[in-house]
Design an enzyme around this catalytic site. Structure first.
Site, short mmCIF file in Angstrom:
data_model
loop_
_atom_site.label_atom_id
_atom_site.label_comp_id
_atom_site.label_asym_id
_atom_site.label_seq_id
_atom_site.Cartn_x
_atom_site.Cartn_y
_atom_site.Cartn_z
N GLU A 199 0.06 -1.34 5.86
CA GLU A 199 1.16 -0.87 6.69
C GLU A 199 1.10 0.63 6.91
O GLU A 199 1.45 1.12 7.99
CB GLU A 199 2.50 -1.27 6.04
CG GLU A 199 3.70 -1.11 6.93
CD GLU A 199 4.30 0.31 6.92
OE1 GLU A 199 5.15 0.59 7.78
OE2 GLU A 199 3.91 1.12 6.04
N ASP A 256 0.85 -1.20 0.00
CA ASP A 256 0.00 0.00 0.00
C ASP A 256 0.88 1.24 0.00
O ASP A 256 2.09 1.17 0.24
CB ASP A 256 -0.94 0.00 1.20
CG ASP A 256 -0.22 -0.03 2.54
OD1 ASP A 256 0.89 -0.60 2.60
OD2 ASP A 256 -0.75 0.51 3.53
#
Length: 358
Positions: free
Chosen positions: A101, A36
């Site tokens: 994350e 991400d």
């Protein structure tokens, strides 16, 4: 990874992606990157389209180029090199693309460690390390202080209890507490900062019914979640010295429970412990030797300034964890995010070497 001859490639129930190169002994080593990114921010500050992956003067520009698509690419192809060698690694090598994350580092690793039936020997995190070895970083904790007041019309404020005045006293004490945190000669000092205030009010012409202060606490050696809570209770006590029992306040660590793209739900605290591997630890020294040999250049052993999912793998699960990645810390979360293409290619060789050595 299926096309690159990995022994196995799969998406777990949480939504993380894994490729596996099988070893000849029990246990596994994880090469970890998150897939991400943060948003691109102010588009006008970018010289290149953040979605175009423009290459100019040997650097690739784009959202996630530094943080951390570069390491994901290097790990995938480093694992592919292992998969196509006649040599077999000692342990299974997992190339793992981690979810979420950027919103709660370590959240996805909680699932991987607790739910996958894998005996993890070591974790290599590919966050930007300037092609050096990084052996730890400070932790952090996200907290809130909820203040209850009594709303009334602002034309007669004496009829109510104004939590904003209590909040001001608490924030003043938080500023003082920032000078009282622990320090460490390698990781540096802890920090505490009030970062946001929200008010529950029916009108701008009313005394608020409540207020919430958000606090960011960076944690060094000797500091943890309990440390942060004790400090905020100290700040509340300072407000009570001024306003007495009118101060009605409570402290809470924030939690994260957003469902994944696969609909998996998992709750975790937004408490991310500090972690530090000793410089003479075998994982540190093995990673250093592989990196220096493969790169044929001087490599330093350092720390990260920011937080990574090592806060869970090492800080909670106590799996030996180390960092090595292309790109630079200062290019992450910044306009014109970029990475040196040559470093992405060279990192492939380092990750392949680590897969064989660890």
């Amino acid at each position: 990874m299926e096309r690159l001859n990995y022994d196995e490639a799969f998406i777990d129930e949480f939504g993380n992606v894994h490729g596996v190169v099988e070893g000849h002994e029990d246990g596994a080593v994880m090469l970890n990157s998150h897939v991400d990114t943060v948003g691109y921010g102010d588009r006008d500050q970018w010289d290149h389209d953040p979605y175009a992956a423009t290459i100019e003067d040997g650097q690739l520009y784009g959202l996630g180029a530094s943080d951390m698509k570069c390491a994901m690419a290097s790990m995938v192809y480093g694992g592919a090199a292992l998969a196509n060698l006649d040599l077999e690694p000692e342990h299974d090598v997992y190339v793992t693309g981690e979810l979420m994350e950027e919103v709660s580092e370590g959240h996805a690793m909680k699932y991987v460690v607790e739910e996958l039936d894998v005996d993890w020997e070591a974790v290599v995190i590919g966050e930007a390390s300037e092609m050096d070895v990084k052996r730890g970083h400070r932790g952090r904790c996200e907290l809130r202080i909820d203040l209850q007041g009594a709303s009334c019309h602002a034309s007669a404020p004496e009829r109510g209890i104004n939590p904003l005045y209590h909040a001001a006293e608490i924030i003043d004490r938080i500023e003082e507490l920032n000078e009282e945190t622990n320090d460490h000669d390698f990781l540096g000092a802890g920090t505490i900062a009030a970062t946001n205030v929200e008010v529950d009010t029916p009108s701008n012409n009313a005394v608020p019914a409540g207020a919430t202060i958000y606090v960011d606490r960076r944690l060094t050696i000797g500091e943890d979640e309990a440390t942060a809570h004790a400090e905020l209770e100290d700040a509340i006590a300072a407000a009570r010295e001024e306003y007495g029992n009118d101060v009605d306040a409570s402290v809470e660590t924030l939690t994260f429970d957003r469902p994944t793209w696969r609909g998996y739900e998992l709750e975790s605290k937004k408490y991310y412990p500090m972690w530090l591997l000793e410089e003479d630890h075998p994982l540190v020294q093995d990673t250093y030797e592989v990196a220096e040999t493969v790169l044929d250049s001087a490599v330093e052993i350092r720390k990260w300034t920011f937080s990574t999912s090592g806060n869970y793998t090492m800080g909670v699960a106590e799996i030996p964890t180390i960092g090595f990645g292309p790109s630079r810390e200062e290019w992450a979360h910044a306009a014109n995010e970029r990475v040196d293409v040559e470093d992405v290619v060279r990192a492939c060789d380092v990750y392949a070497g680590l897969g064989l050595e660890l």
